[in-house]
Design an enzyme around this catalytic site. Sequence first.
Site, short mmCIF file in Angstrom:
data_model
loop_
_atom_site.label_atom_id
_atom_site.label_comp_id
_atom_site.label_asym_id
_atom_site.label_seq_id
_atom_site.Cartn_x
_atom_site.Cartn_y
_atom_site.Cartn_z
N ASP A 110 1.05 -1.00 -0.06
CA ASP A 110 0.13 -0.13 0.07
C ASP A 110 0.91 1.34 0.07
OD1 ASP A 110 -2.51 1.22 0.05
OD2 ASP A 110 -2.50 1.53 1.95
N HIS A 117 -3.46 14.28 1.09
CA HIS A 117 -3.60 13.28 2.30
C HIS A 117 -2.40 13.30 3.13
CE1 HIS A 117 -4.80 9.68 4.77
NE2 HIS A 117 -3.60 9.05 4.20
N GLU A 180 -10.43 4.12 4.23
CA GLU A 180 -9.46 4.72 3.38
C GLU A 180 -9.84 4.45 1.98
OE1 GLU A 180 -5.40 5.54 5.95
OE2 GLU A 180 -5.11 4.02 4.04
N GLU A 182 -9.34 3.83 -1.84
CA GLU A 182 -8.12 3.99 -2.69
C GLU A 182 -8.35 3.16 -3.89
OE1 GLU A 182 -4.66 2.34 -0.48
OE2 GLU A 182 -5.30 2.87 1.39
N ASP A 214 -8.63 0.15 2.73
CA ASP A 214 -7.86 -0.08 3.42
C ASP A 214 -7.90 0.29 4.83
OD1 ASP A 214 -5.16 -0.98 4.25
OD2 ASP A 214 -4.40 1.08 4.03
N ARG A 218 -7.02 3.86 13.86
CA ARG A 218 -6.06 5.02 14.03
C ARG A 218 -5.22 5.00 15.33
NH1 ARG A 218 -5.05 5.99 8.75
NH2 ARG A 218 -7.09 6.76 7.77
N GLN A 221 -2.57 2.23 15.28
CA GLN A 221 -1.57 2.68 14.19
C GLN A 221 -0.66 3.49 14.73
OE1 GLN A 221 -3.29 4.36 10.60
NE2 GLN A 221 -1.55 4.80 9.88
N LYS A 234 -3.33 -2.05 10.43
CA LYS A 234 -3.86 -2.01 9.06
C LYS A 234 -4.07 -3.54 8.68
CE LYS A 234 -3.05 2.23 7.41
NZ LYS A 234 -3.90 3.14 6.40
N THR A 238 -8.23 -5.74 4.58
CA THR A 238 -8.33 -5.04 3.52
C THR A 238 -9.22 -5.24 2.39
OG1 THR A 238 -6.02 -4.33 3.70
CG2 THR A 238 -6.66 -3.71 1.58
N GLU A 339 -9.28 12.55 8.18
CA GLU A 339 -9.12 13.90 7.54
C GLU A 339 -10.49 14.49 7.84
OE1 GLU A 339 -6.85 13.48 3.69
OE2 GLU A 339 -7.59 11.75 4.27
#
Length: 393
Positions: A110, A117, A180, A182, A214, A218, A221, A234, A238, A339
């Site tokens: 990834d 971002h 996320e 992607e 993904d 948080r 992480q 993570k 996925t 975000e």
Amino acid sequence: MFDLAPDHPFGITALPYGIFSVGGGPRRVGVRYGGYVLDACAVARRLRWSYADLLAGPVLNPLMAAGPDVWAAVRADLRDWLVADPDPALFTPLRDVDLHLPVEVADYVDFYAAEQHAVNAGRIFRPDGPALPPNWKHLPLGYHGRAGTVVVSGTPVTRPVGQFRDPDPVFGPTRRLDFEAEVGFVVGVPTAPGERVAVADFDAHVFGVVLVNDWSARDIQRWETAPLGPFLGKSFATSISAWVLPLAALDHARVAPPARDMPVLPYLSDDARAGLDIALTVTLAGHVITRPPFGVMYWTPAQQLAHLTVNGASLRTGDLFASGTVSGPDRDQWGSLLELSWNGRDPLTLPGGERRTFLADGDEVVITATAPGPDGGRVGLGEVRGTVAPART
């Protein structure tokens, strides 16, 4: 039955591949056409196409390994057959099939390729420092994920448990589960150890495109990413779309990448049409919350593949590499709740009045996308959906 409009997102221009079964039967290679799934192997065997066995299933890997000449031949033959006289007996309504993971994933990487971002994350986590790390505009940053937890769209995602700070280290279900949005790329043609893939050879190795979520914890992480990269925050899941869109279907979506304000080393030099104009849409609990534009990605897919292999790391059929979170310059184009809620500071209010900083149990996240096709039409990339299940404690 098959009188599709020329601009139908799953018409003759798209023809994505997937793996389907009916009523618990064998898994076979299918092609989506409108609201139906075509049994591609049955067509090939009826017409005695030489590559029929590559379409037998239960994954797309044999077809992907066959290379660009075979990919082009299969696609051309399917299109000719669909235009000439398709047999309705070889189609099954989409609602009557089960869709499965289309690819046996070999390795998963990834990337972190959207400048907005990366800037947003830098401002959130390093408010007193530079938004971008010093290497960001020199090379595509990425991390190796876990191929064994790549799941097909529709698979529930169990809230992970792990260690994080509160403010001392604690263990429990993540409190900051995120998505996320992607785009992913599936490798067909492998390479030998030590071989490098040039930017110009991207199309010779990449079979097609999927949508990717993904999923990210948080808090887990953040605590573990010091000093190494993502790990347990993570690796729990996925999600990818059930349909793999052939790269050839995106010919009309090729665009120039964003202007770069720093020169790159020669092995990363790409051409004026290395970007892809793909428009993503993310819904949460049935409401559109963001529309990330893939065309703004600073690092193109071809550059990502070139960097992935520049040290001689070999490719395997079924390798998946994803773009990293797609985020545009405007707030309604950001591709994660990290975000959109600014790490929980600014809750997102849904149309029904509910508020979210991060995902709640029972939330369903759906990512869809389209790209320009011929004559002003749009090409569909399917969808990737997942519902959050409670943690197993």
